[in-house]
Design an enzyme around this catalytic site. Sequence first.
Site, PDB file in Angstrom:
ATOM      1  N   HIS A   1      -3.423  -9.571   2.023  1.00  0.00           N
ATOM      2  CA  HIS A   1      -5.088  -9.614   2.559  1.00  0.00           C
ATOM      3  C   HIS A   1      -5.122 -10.736   3.434  1.00  0.00           C
ATOM      4  CE1 HIS A   1      -6.226  -7.586  -1.445  1.00  0.00           C
ATOM      5  NE2 HIS A   1      -5.700  -6.756  -0.774  1.00  0.00           N
TER       6      HIS A   1
ATOM      7  N   LYS B   1      -2.255  -2.455   7.540  1.00  0.00           N
ATOM      8  CA  LYS B   1      -3.972  -2.299   7.656  1.00  0.00           C
ATOM      9  C   LYS B   1      -4.662  -3.393   8.437  1.00  0.00           C
ATOM     10  CE  LYS B   1      -8.162  -1.554   4.720  1.00  0.00           C
ATOM     11  NZ  LYS B   1      -8.494  -1.508   3.359  1.00  0.00           N
TER      12      LYS B   1
ATOM     13  N   HIS C   1      -2.296   3.260  -5.710  1.00  0.00           N
ATOM     14  CA  HIS C   1      -2.925   1.943  -5.365  1.00  0.00           C
ATOM     15  C   HIS C   1      -2.864   1.218  -6.569  1.00  0.00           C
ATOM     16  CE1 HIS C   1      -4.357   3.182  -1.137  1.00  0.00           C
ATOM     17  NE2 HIS C   1      -4.327   1.842  -0.862  1.00  0.00           N
TER      18      HIS C   1
ATOM     19  N   ARG D   1       0.779  -1.173   0.071  1.00  0.00           N
ATOM     20  CA  ARG D   1      -0.001   0.043   0.083  1.00  0.00           C
ATOM     21  C   ARG D   1       0.921   1.361  -0.066  1.00  0.00           C
ATOM     22  NH1 ARG D   1      -2.090  -3.808   3.670  1.00  0.00           N
ATOM     23  NH2 ARG D   1      -4.298  -4.511   2.551  1.00  0.00           N
TER      24      ARG D   1
ATOM     25  N   TYR E   1      -2.861 -17.656   7.839  1.00  0.00           N
ATOM     26  CA  TYR E   1      -1.206 -17.860   7.521  1.00  0.00           C
ATOM     27  C   TYR E   1      -0.467 -16.796   8.289  1.00  0.00           C
ATOM     28  CZ  TYR E   1      -2.700 -20.882   3.666  1.00  0.00           C
ATOM     29  OH  TYR E   1      -3.136 -21.957   2.802  1.00  0.00           O
TER      30      TYR E   1
ATOM     31  N   ARG F   1      -1.048  -2.385  -6.956  1.00  0.00           N
ATOM     32  CA  ARG F   1      -1.325  -3.581  -6.195  1.00  0.00           C
ATOM     33  C   ARG F   1      -2.463  -4.137  -7.335  1.00  0.00           C
ATOM     34  NH1 ARG F   1      -0.839  -4.138  -0.821  1.00  0.00           N
ATOM     35  NH2 ARG F   1      -3.005  -4.820  -0.729  1.00  0.00           N
TER      36      ARG F   1
END
Length: 406
Positions: free
Chosen positions: A359, A269, A332, A242, A369, A335
């Site tokens: 994410h 985030k 952005h 980001r 994970y 991404r």
Amino acid sequence: MSLSDTAIRKVKPTEKSQRLFDGGGLYLEVSPAGGKWWRLKYRYGGKEKRLSLGTYPDTGLADARSKRDTARRLLAGGTDPAEHRKAEKAAGEDRAANSLEVVAREWHAKQATKWVKDHADRTMLRLENDIFPWLGKRPIADVTAKELLGAVSRIADRGAVESAHRALQTCGQVFRYAIATGRAERNPATDLRGALPPVKQAHLAAITDPEKVGGLLRAMDAYSGSFVTKCALRLAPLVFVRPGELRHAEWAEINLAKAEWSIPAEKMKMREPHLVPLSSQAVAILTELHALTGRGRYVFPSARSPKRPMSNNAVLSALRRMGFDKNEMSGHGFRAMARTILDETLHFQPDYIEHQLAHAVRDPNGRAYNRTAHLPERRKMMQAWADYLDALCANAGTVIAFKRTA
């Protein structure tokens, strides 16, 4: 005998204080210096007491009589007017201490410890610019839905509809905090659902066509602005983090020998630490930049002060200078570029891509994970991605074939 304004104006001070009675315990006390005070004499609990009702002429005869009558009604109901006044004053001070701004800043201080700094700063700036000037001094318990709508509508009226919705959402959280801490009884933000114009959903602009990506990369290589900004531009597609995570990168987080960038949880985030494997191309860019900024804290310091990271508009402004408008490419956008091409063209496993995008990815058992999950596979993916971008930049005219990772 009742007083009159004429009699009050004509009275002259004497060597001793004078008392001019009006009736019902109300009198005007005239001091030798000429000051005139309204007093109310009354009895409560078997004791004679006095209550100040203001000074003349600021408090006129009619106002003094009105205050006397209010006090007499309190007495008739069994309430001491002096104690009632003290309670009102205390309540007023309590309301002032619990103004919307005071409560909002207290709420923000508690939430900021769980937020990324950029988000915390934007939230406070939104409150300071658009809410506090209109409602900040109001006791939070007294703010009405109409007043709140007026404040957020000012934001929408200048065309910032999405910001208006965000401000309303933030205020709703502040009111919920006020209720939880006993400073308010209801949340007026809940009454404003549907009151603002709807937000027109728009995806952040991104270039995802490989041929156009090649043109973007060549433009970035030819960028003639600040060297620090150019390095940020060149690194952005290689790491596809980001924008805020990129500009806040610190040298202490980067291990060039291991080709890894370890971003701490407080900058992310999702509030989880994130590991970015660095391709040989990314290492080369950072190694060159280290000679310039490596003695400081930030990889991409501000041009004004090395103690601050670069502006959040630096990369975006550079894209605009190169001719890519807001509908074509955004910070952005790198991404979305990586997500699309890695999946649709290079056919890497979606889990690896999503994990590298930081994410929320879970295993078949529903567990998240960890930061090193599939690290060897992600490392290969990041190098393959960098090699592919090199080929696009060189306009090789061929699509590199990659074997899908199992």
